[in-house]
Design an enzyme around this catalytic site. Structure first.
Site, short mmCIF file in Angstrom:
data_model
loop_
_atom_site.label_atom_id
_atom_site.label_comp_id
_atom_site.label_asym_id
_atom_site.label_seq_id
_atom_site.Cartn_x
_atom_site.Cartn_y
_atom_site.Cartn_z
N TYR A 95 -111.31 16.37 57.89
CA TYR A 95 -111.70 14.81 58.09
C TYR A 95 -112.62 14.58 59.34
CZ TYR A 95 -109.86 14.13 53.49
OH TYR A 95 -109.51 13.98 52.14
N GLU A 128 -103.05 13.61 49.60
CA GLU A 128 -103.20 14.88 49.37
C GLU A 128 -102.07 15.66 50.11
OE1 GLU A 128 -107.12 15.50 51.32
OE2 GLU A 128 -108.01 13.98 49.91
#
Length: 423
Positions: free
Chosen positions: A95, A137
């Protein structure tokens, strides 16, 4: 978390995103792949070449900006993307890489419009959204280990290969250690990891097309040949031409938010409308629905160009013979001379409202549909026009998704199924 002032700044960028969104995302992907080439394996190059992935990300960024002060409106779409990310084993460390190049792209594409306040606001917004994905996740990975026995990729062996049509082949896969695969939810998909023709690691998603609880996972792969405008499929052609019984593939656990939810009461009809290879999640759902409630009316509509491209013919006809509640109908949009001639269950032409009304007996039902985007948009508009509630119209896009026309102002604008969006 963005401040109130930063939320307002992000919302003020909506007109710019509408005008320049695809320019921004094209620049972003080029920059990302140049500076972080390892992440390229998480993306389908055919979708990059066609521009579909860039359009999907532009839509996702716009939708997030529109709903930044009402994140609950995006919860379903976020779940779709989180499931996709988990199928490709996206990790928290991905990310910051994506965020760095997204912010740099905003600065480079928007120029003077990308003031320090705008960049700070989008940095805070991205960090907030990334945190949501990372946490969801992490939970998905923990659930996979607890309920399915593994997370990430693990080797499977091809135990059977079967041709389903002129352009579709099925592979039956079992864990290489000899164990039985855990049951999937009807509609879920797996990711496979293999070498492409150039020797690079490639990952692709394929729906599980057989009944949950079977002794093997079945994936059914359409050969994507391309036509000059739409690129061919590097992996699908390698599967068709190069894989045989006994070969191994790596699979990640079943994922996906497009799964069967049986409506109440038990006599409420279920309607499955499959276009081409979009049949793969729907045939798994049909098996599960009939096993769970054999008396429920299930109407299965299969749309293909012609009989040579029609998969699972014998399997569907077997279901029709076994379950009196199951009715099967076929639409051939470009029929060959003998396709469906004299068969009252076959429509030689496109699916029309009169066909649905005749085959279903009305419009009240729960609909699942999957296929090419133009077909799904047409079906969604058709169902909306005839009063079918949005909660009874459930669909999945293969490839980078765009919102269906009837839903363009809804949370569907953030959906990106079968292709990662933010990482």
């Amino acid at each position: 978390m963005p401040t109130t002032a930063q939320i307002e700044i992000v919302k003020r960028t909506i007109p710019v995103l509408r005008q320049h969104g695809e320019t921004l995302t094209r620049h972003f992907y080029a920059r990302l792949f140049e500076h972080a080439p390892d992440v390229r394996r998480h993306f389908n190059p055919a979708h990059q070449r066609s521009g579909g992935q860039q359009r999907a990300l532009a839509g996702a960024i716009l939708a997030y900006a529109q709903h930044i002060d009402d994140p609950a409106a995006l919860s379903d779409a976020i779940e779709v993307i989180a499931q996709k990310h988990a199928s490709l084993t996206i990790q928290p460390e991905h990310y910051p890489i994506v965020g760095e190049h997204l912010l740099a792209s905003i600065r480079e594409v928007l120029g003077d419009a990308a003031t320090a306040d705008v960049l700070d606001a989008w940095a805070a917004a991205y960090d907030e959204l990334a945190g949501v994905f990372i946490e969801r996740e992490r939970t998905i990975y923990a659930e996979q280990r607890a309920h399915q026995g593994w997370a990430g990729f693990t080797p499977f062996t091809i135990v059977q290969r079967e041709r389903e049509s002129d352009n579709i082949v099925s592979l039956y896969l079992v864990p290489a250690d000899g164990s039985e695969p855990p049951a999937h939810l009807p509609g879920q998909y797996v990711s496979i990891r293999m070498q492409d023709a150039d020797g690079h690691t490639a990952m692709r998603n394929y729906s599980l097309s057989n009944a949950p609880g079977a002794a093997a996972y079945r994936i059914s792969v359409k050969r994507e040949i391309g036509d000059g405008e739409v690129p061919g499929g590097d992996v699908s052609n390698r599967i068709h031409d190069g894989l045989a019984q006994g070969d191994r593939l790596e699979l990640s656990p079943p994922c996906g938010a497009f799964t069967l939810e049986l409506p109440e009461p038990d006599d409420r009809p279920l309607v499955f409308i499959a276009g081409g290879i979009g049949i793969t999640p729907l045939i798994s759902m049909a098996h599960a629905a009939l096993q769970a409630s054999p008396s429920r009316p299930v109407i299965f509509i299969q749309a293909v160009r012609h009989g040579g491209l029609r998969p699972f013919t014998r399997e569907l006809e077997t279901l029709a013979g076994r379950y009196p509640s199951f009715s099967l109908h076929v639409c051939f949009s470009q029929p060959r001379a003998t396709d469906g001639v004299g068969d009252p269950s076959v429509k030689r032409g496109e699916l029309e409202p009169a066909d649905l009304r005749r085959w279903i007996g009305g419009w009240e039902a729960t609909y699942y549909f999957c296929g090419p985007l133009p077909m799904m948009s047409r079906i969604d508009r058709m169902l909306e026009t005839h009063g079918v509630a949005i909660d009874d119209r459930r669909y999945e896009c293969f490839g980078p998704a765009q919102p269906l026309a009837a839903r363009a102002d809804d949370e569907g604008a953030l959906e990106a199924h079968h292709e990662p969006t933010l990482a």
